[in-house]
Design a protein around this motif. Sequence first.
Motif, mmCIF file in Angstrom:
data_model
loop_
_atom_site.group_PDB
_atom_site.id
_atom_site.type_symbol
_atom_site.label_atom_id
_atom_site.label_comp_id
_atom_site.label_asym_id
_atom_site.label_seq_id
_atom_site.Cartn_x
_atom_site.Cartn_y
_atom_site.Cartn_z
ATOM 1 N N LYS A 22 0.836 -1.206 0.000
ATOM 2 C CA LYS A 22 0.000 0.000 0.000
ATOM 3 C C LYS A 22 0.874 1.261 0.000
ATOM 4 N N LYS A 23 2.162 1.121 0.361
ATOM 5 C CA LYS A 23 3.057 2.268 0.480
ATOM 6 C C LYS A 23 3.856 2.550 -0.779
ATOM 7 N N LEU A 24 3.764 1.686 -1.761
ATOM 8 C CA LEU A 24 4.603 1.806 -2.953
ATOM 9 C C LEU A 24 4.028 2.834 -3.929
ATOM 10 N N VAL A 25 4.878 3.743 -4.388
ATOM 11 C CA VAL A 25 4.481 4.749 -5.374
ATOM 12 C C VAL A 25 5.456 4.626 -6.551
ATOM 13 N N LEU A 26 4.916 4.353 -7.730
ATOM 14 C CA LEU A 26 5.722 4.208 -8.942
ATOM 15 C C LEU A 26 5.733 5.548 -9.677
ATOM 16 N N ILE A 27 6.926 6.091 -9.883
ATOM 17 C CA ILE A 27 7.077 7.392 -10.536
ATOM 18 C C ILE A 27 7.837 7.185 -11.838
ATOM 19 N N ASP A 28 7.185 7.543 -12.927
ATOM 20 C CA ASP A 28 7.762 7.410 -14.264
ATOM 21 C C ASP A 28 8.437 8.737 -14.599
ATOM 22 N N VAL A 29 9.768 8.720 -14.705
ATOM 23 C CA VAL A 29 10.535 9.950 -14.900
ATOM 24 C C VAL A 29 10.922 10.195 -16.359
ATOM 25 N N ARG A 30 10.342 9.400 -17.256
ATOM 26 C CA ARG A 30 10.672 9.576 -18.674
ATOM 27 C C ARG A 30 10.053 10.861 -19.224
ATOM 28 N N GLU A 31 10.631 11.351 -20.283
ATOM 29 C CA GLU A 31 10.137 12.558 -20.939
ATOM 30 C C GLU A 31 8.890 12.236 -21.764
ATOM 31 N N PRO A 32 8.041 13.226 -22.030
ATOM 32 C CA PRO A 32 6.816 12.988 -22.800
ATOM 33 C C PRO A 32 7.058 12.267 -24.128
ATOM 34 N N LYS A 33 8.161 12.577 -24.804
ATOM 35 C CA LYS A 33 8.469 11.915 -26.072
ATOM 36 C C LYS A 33 8.648 10.410 -25.865
ATOM 37 N N GLU A 34 9.321 10.044 -24.781
ATOM 38 C CA GLU A 34 9.530 8.629 -24.480
ATOM 39 C C GLU A 34 8.203 7.929 -24.181
ATOM 40 N N LEU A 35 7.314 8.609 -23.467
ATOM 41 C CA LEU A 35 6.003 8.036 -23.169
ATOM 42 C C LEU A 35 5.218 7.798 -24.448
ATOM 43 N N ALA A 36 5.316 8.724 -25.373
ATOM 44 C CA ALA A 36 4.603 8.595 -26.647
ATOM 45 C C ALA A 36 5.117 7.386 -27.437
ATOM 46 N N GLU A 37 6.407 7.101 -27.306
ATOM 47 C CA GLU A 37 7.007 5.982 -28.038
ATOM 48 C C GLU A 37 6.712 4.629 -27.402
ATOM 49 N N THR A 38 6.704 4.572 -26.076
ATOM 50 C CA THR A 38 6.604 3.275 -25.396
ATOM 51 C C THR A 38 5.353 3.084 -24.559
ATOM 52 N N GLY A 39 4.624 4.150 -24.304
ATOM 53 C CA GLY A 39 3.392 4.045 -23.529
ATOM 54 C C GLY A 39 3.581 4.347 -22.052
ATOM 55 N N ILE A 40 2.473 4.604 -21.424
ATOM 56 C CA ILE A 40 2.451 4.957 -20.006
ATOM 57 C C ILE A 40 2.373 3.679 -19.170
ATOM 58 N N ILE A 41 3.014 3.676 -18.046
ATOM 59 C CA ILE A 41 2.950 2.549 -17.123
ATOM 60 C C ILE A 41 1.661 2.688 -16.311
ATOM 61 N N PRO A 42 0.767 1.707 -16.368
ATOM 62 C CA PRO A 42 -0.483 1.800 -15.601
ATOM 63 C C PRO A 42 -0.215 1.986 -14.107
ATOM 64 N N GLY A 43 -0.878 2.967 -13.515
ATOM 65 C CA GLY A 43 -0.744 3.235 -12.092
ATOM 66 C C GLY A 43 0.413 4.128 -11.706
ATOM 67 N N ALA A 44 1.268 4.464 -12.649
ATOM 68 C CA ALA A 44 2.426 5.311 -12.347
ATOM 69 C C ALA A 44 2.045 6.785 -12.379
ATOM 70 N N ILE A 45 2.789 7.556 -11.640
ATOM 71 C CA ILE A 45 2.669 9.013 -11.668
ATOM 72 C C ILE A 45 3.775 9.518 -12.579
ATOM 73 N N HIS A 46 3.406 10.341 -13.548
ATOM 74 C CA HIS A 46 4.412 10.844 -14.482
ATOM 75 C C HIS A 46 4.980 12.164 -13.973
ATOM 76 N N VAL A 47 6.276 12.161 -13.709
ATOM 77 C CA VAL A 47 7.010 13.363 -13.312
ATOM 78 C C VAL A 47 8.323 13.320 -14.084
ATOM 79 N N PRO A 48 8.437 14.105 -15.166
ATOM 80 C CA PRO A 48 9.683 14.093 -15.933
ATOM 81 C C PRO A 48 10.896 14.389 -15.041
#
Length: 68
Positions: A22-48
């Motif tokens: 319940k304490k785990l927070v997944l933070i996706d630090v990739r840039e928007p361009k990278e997200l567009a190429e590979t997709g968003i990780i479900p449940g992750a918070i996007h913070v470049p």
Amino acid sequence: MTDKTPERIAIPDLQKKLKTSKKLVLIDVREPKELAETGIIPGAIHVPMKQLEKRIDDFQKEADLVFY
């Protein structure tokens, strides 16, 4: 807050922790361009990566943060 030493985690272990912690927070630090190429990780918070230092206080102090 206790500072923890960063450590690598294997994908199967991360998947298990995401289901059980319940304490785990997944933070996706990739840039928007990278997200567009590979997709968003479900449940992750996007913070470049460039914004991470400014936004780190947005997360609960008790949370286990996982950066991708």
